[in-house]
Design an enzyme around this catalytic site. Structure first.
Site, short mmCIF file in Angstrom:
data_model
loop_
_atom_site.label_atom_id
_atom_site.label_comp_id
_atom_site.label_asym_id
_atom_site.label_seq_id
_atom_site.Cartn_x
_atom_site.Cartn_y
_atom_site.Cartn_z
N ASN A 171 17.50 -8.65 1.39
CA ASN A 171 16.81 -7.80 2.35
C ASN A 171 16.99 -8.32 3.78
OD1 ASN A 171 15.24 -5.63 3.15
ND2 ASN A 171 13.29 -6.45 2.39
N HIS A 208 0.79 -3.61 -6.92
CA HIS A 208 0.24 -4.01 -5.61
C HIS A 208 -0.87 -3.07 -5.17
CE1 HIS A 208 4.13 -6.22 -4.14
NE2 HIS A 208 3.77 -6.59 -5.35
N ARG A 242 -2.13 -7.25 -7.65
CA ARG A 242 -2.04 -8.10 -6.47
C ARG A 242 -2.82 -7.45 -5.35
NH1 ARG A 242 3.06 -9.45 -2.43
NH2 ARG A 242 2.31 -7.54 -1.44
N TYR A 261 1.12 -8.99 6.65
CA TYR A 261 2.02 -8.91 5.51
C TYR A 261 1.36 -8.16 4.35
CZ TYR A 261 4.20 -9.74 1.16
OH TYR A 261 4.74 -9.50 -0.07
N ASP A 269 -0.86 -12.97 -2.50
CA ASP A 269 0.35 -13.57 -1.94
C ASP A 269 0.06 -14.07 -0.53
OD1 ASP A 269 2.91 -14.26 -1.12
OD2 ASP A 269 3.84 -12.41 -1.86
N HIS A 286 2.33 -15.74 1.26
CA HIS A 286 3.61 -15.60 1.98
C HIS A 286 3.94 -16.80 2.86
CE1 HIS A 286 6.88 -12.66 3.07
NE2 HIS A 286 6.59 -12.29 1.85
N GLU A 323 -0.06 -17.09 -4.61
CA GLU A 323 1.41 -17.14 -4.51
C GLU A 323 1.86 -17.67 -3.15
OE1 GLU A 323 3.04 -13.34 -5.41
OE2 GLU A 323 4.85 -13.66 -4.23
N GLU A 341 10.08 -17.05 -5.00
CA GLU A 341 10.92 -15.84 -4.83
C GLU A 341 12.13 -16.10 -3.94
OE1 GLU A 341 7.70 -13.43 -3.34
OE2 GLU A 341 8.53 -13.41 -1.32
N ARG A 399 8.84 -18.11 -9.71
CA ARG A 399 8.99 -16.70 -9.36
C ARG A 399 10.42 -16.28 -9.02
NH1 ARG A 399 6.12 -13.19 -6.63
NH2 ARG A 399 6.73 -12.20 -8.56
N HIS A 457 10.07 -12.23 -9.43
CA HIS A 457 9.82 -11.41 -8.24
C HIS A 457 10.29 -9.97 -8.51
CE1 HIS A 457 10.68 -11.04 -3.64
NE2 HIS A 457 9.41 -10.78 -3.89
N ASP A 462 12.97 -4.36 -2.84
CA ASP A 462 14.31 -4.82 -2.43
C ASP A 462 15.08 -5.46 -3.58
OD1 ASP A 462 12.00 -6.48 -1.25
OD2 ASP A 462 13.58 -7.99 -1.23
N GLU A 498 6.56 -8.89 -11.85
CA GLU A 498 6.08 -8.07 -10.73
C GLU A 498 6.81 -6.73 -10.72
OE1 GLU A 498 6.99 -9.67 -6.85
OE2 GLU A 498 5.41 -8.49 -5.89
N TRP A 534 7.19 -16.03 8.38
CA TRP A 534 6.70 -14.68 8.06
C TRP A 534 6.31 -14.60 6.60
CZ3 TRP A 534 9.03 -10.99 4.72
CH2 TRP A 534 8.27 -9.80 4.62
O1 EZ4 Z 1 8.15 -10.18 1.17
O2 EZ4 Z 1 10.68 -8.99 -1.03
O3 EZ4 Z 1 5.96 -10.95 -3.69
N1 EZ4 Z 1 6.58 -10.23 -2.99
C1 EZ4 Z 1 7.00 -10.47 -1.73
C2 EZ4 Z 1 7.90 -9.44 -1.10
C3 EZ4 Z 1 8.83 -10.04 -0.05
C4 EZ4 Z 1 10.01 -9.13 0.17
C5 EZ4 Z 1 10.96 -9.66 1.24
O4 EZ4 Z 1 12.13 -8.89 1.27
O5 EZ4 Z 1 6.66 -11.49 -1.18
O6 EZ4 Z 1 7.12 -8.42 -0.53
CO CO Z 2 5.78 -12.88 -2.68
#
Ligand code: EZ4
Ligand code: CO
Length: 403
Positions: free
Chosen positions: A39, A124, A149, A161, A211, A213, A237, A263, A284, A313, A317, A340, A403
């Site tokens: 992605n 989600h 989630r 996010y 998550d 992130h 996560e 991931e 993951r 994961h 994407d 997921e 991010w």
């Molecule tokens: O941010 O796949 O657990 N899922 C995630 C995703 C990632 C995207 C990034 O391209 O963290 O939403």
């Molecule tokens: Co994630």
């Protein structure tokens, strides 16, 4: 007589979002599909495949799956990393697909057969506020899903996010990266209350996941893990940055909240310490980003030995091609705990007709030979591709962060 690879074609397309797909055709007319989508960096993988890998595949025996993996991995010398591993992964998955079709077997049968009747999944739910979030939680519950989630807005932040407007959250923006602002303290103050409210609402017996992130330092992650222990999460996560495997040790020393990460990992060496030192509960890695079926099976096998479960994961994407591979693995691999499944825009389902499906809140691979996925060529026009970028994020003082 052994079959021979005659064509290896790379499709860059955008049935509502960008995908990179490898299509291998053999002399005997067998078609194998692989996903190489990274992605936000799609053309880099497409070039790796088109310019450097495809010419090497022509004339090879498609049955030599492991040897081809080793050839592409060791033969590159400059190895590992998301671009190269996604390219190798696409070839690997396409060759497994060919083998399945050649033998008339769904892939899960070639992996040793089913170890479970159905594969657990999680969906989600998102909302700027708790009321909106609970609405989505209820919708997933009503559709039969037991694991959810939950992501929520943070007071004072405009973009967070996991929270989007469309039916399927897509973080990648077209043309240029979206610039987000992040405030760790505001997040840490707010999130335990959100998780408390969701647990209170759903009661016991529903798996709740969240998550982070990669946003926290180890001690902040430890604080969050402790704060939410009483809500009995399925997992937290990506609490810390993915490069630092040792960071999870500190988190683990402080909390019994289960930890999931991986991931963005591309090889077993990215998680060797995490697994062998039992610093996580769930690994993951995704088929597409960790070198395909052949390599991810080694990661899962290592994890099995050390009591770590796999939980691949599955955002949008990860294309329906990789999702298929993951579901076949999921029903045939003892330590896969959950898959997921974020869901896809309708056009994506149409672009990749697939035999895998949701049934009573679980995933099923279907019984077609190989992956059970085909391509609807009309929806894979190269003209639809547009550059897309994942967001970048800065702290309030302007410092760029993860991010
Ligand atoms: O941010 O796949 O657990 N899922 C995630 C995703 C990632 C995207 C990034 O391209 O963290 O939403
Ligand atoms: Co994630």
């Amino acid at each position: 007589m052994a079959d021979v690879i005659e064509q290896a074609e790379v499709l860059v397309s955008s049935p509502s979002r960008n995908y990179v797909t490898l299509r291998i055709v053999t002399r005997d007319g067998i078609v194998g599909l692989g996903d190489a989508t990274v992605n936000g960096r799609e053309l880099a993988v497409a070039s790796y495949l088109r310019d450097h890998v495809a010419p090497l595949l022509i004339g090879r025996d498609p049955g030599l799956i492991e040897d081809t993996w080793q050839y592409l991995y060791r033969g590159a010398y400059w190895r590992r990393g998301p671009i190269g591993m996604a390219a190798i992964g696409a070839v690997d998955v396409a060759l497994w697909d060919v083998l399945g079709k050649r033998t008339g077997q769904p892939l899960y049968a070639l992996f040793g057969g089913r170890v479970r009747d159905r594969l657990a999944t999680y969906r989600h739910a998102q909302g700027w506020d708790i009321a909106a979030l609970l609405e989505q939680v209820d919708a997933h519950r009503a559709a039969g899903f037991d694991n959810i989630r939950v992501q929520a807005g943070v007071p004072g932040l405009d973009i967070v996010y996991g929270i989007g407007n469309g039916s399927v959250y897509e973080p990648a923006g077209r043309a240029a990266p979206v610039e987000e602002t992040w405030d760790t303290e505001a997040y840490l103050r707010h999130m335990p209350g959100v998780l408390a409210a969701v647990r209170e609402h759903v009661g016991d017996g529903v798996g709740l996941l969240h998550d982070v992130h990669h946003r926290l330092t180890p001690i902040q992650a430890a604080r969050l893990g402790k704060a939410v222990e009483e809500f009995g999460l399925f997992w937290l996560e990506d609490v810390t940055a993915a490069e630092d495997q040792e960071a999870l040790r500190l988190v683990r020393q402080h909390t019994t909240t289960p930890l999931a990460i991986g991931e963005v990992f591309n090889t077993v060496w990215d998680c060797q310490q995490l697994i062998t030192q039992r610093l996580i509960d769930y690994i993951r890695t995704a088929v597409v980003h960790a070198g395909g079926i052949s390599h991810i099976r080694k990661i899962f096998a290592l994890a099995e030995i050390f009591g770590v479960q796999a939980a691949p994961h599955g955002p949008s994407d990860v294309s329906p091609v990789s999702m298929a591979a993951s579901i076949h693995l999921g029903v045939a691999t003892h330590n896969v705990a959950i898959q997921e499944y974020m869901g896809y825009p309708d056009l994506v389902h149409q672009a990749f007709p697939h035999s895998w499906h949701v049934e009573e809140g679980h995933l099923q691979p279907g019984d077609e030979p190989g992956l059970g996925v085909s391509l609807n060529d009309d929806l894979h026009s190269p003209d639809d591709y547009e550059p897309a970028y994942l967001p970048v994020v800065r702290r309030r003082d302007g410092t760029l962060t993860d991010w």
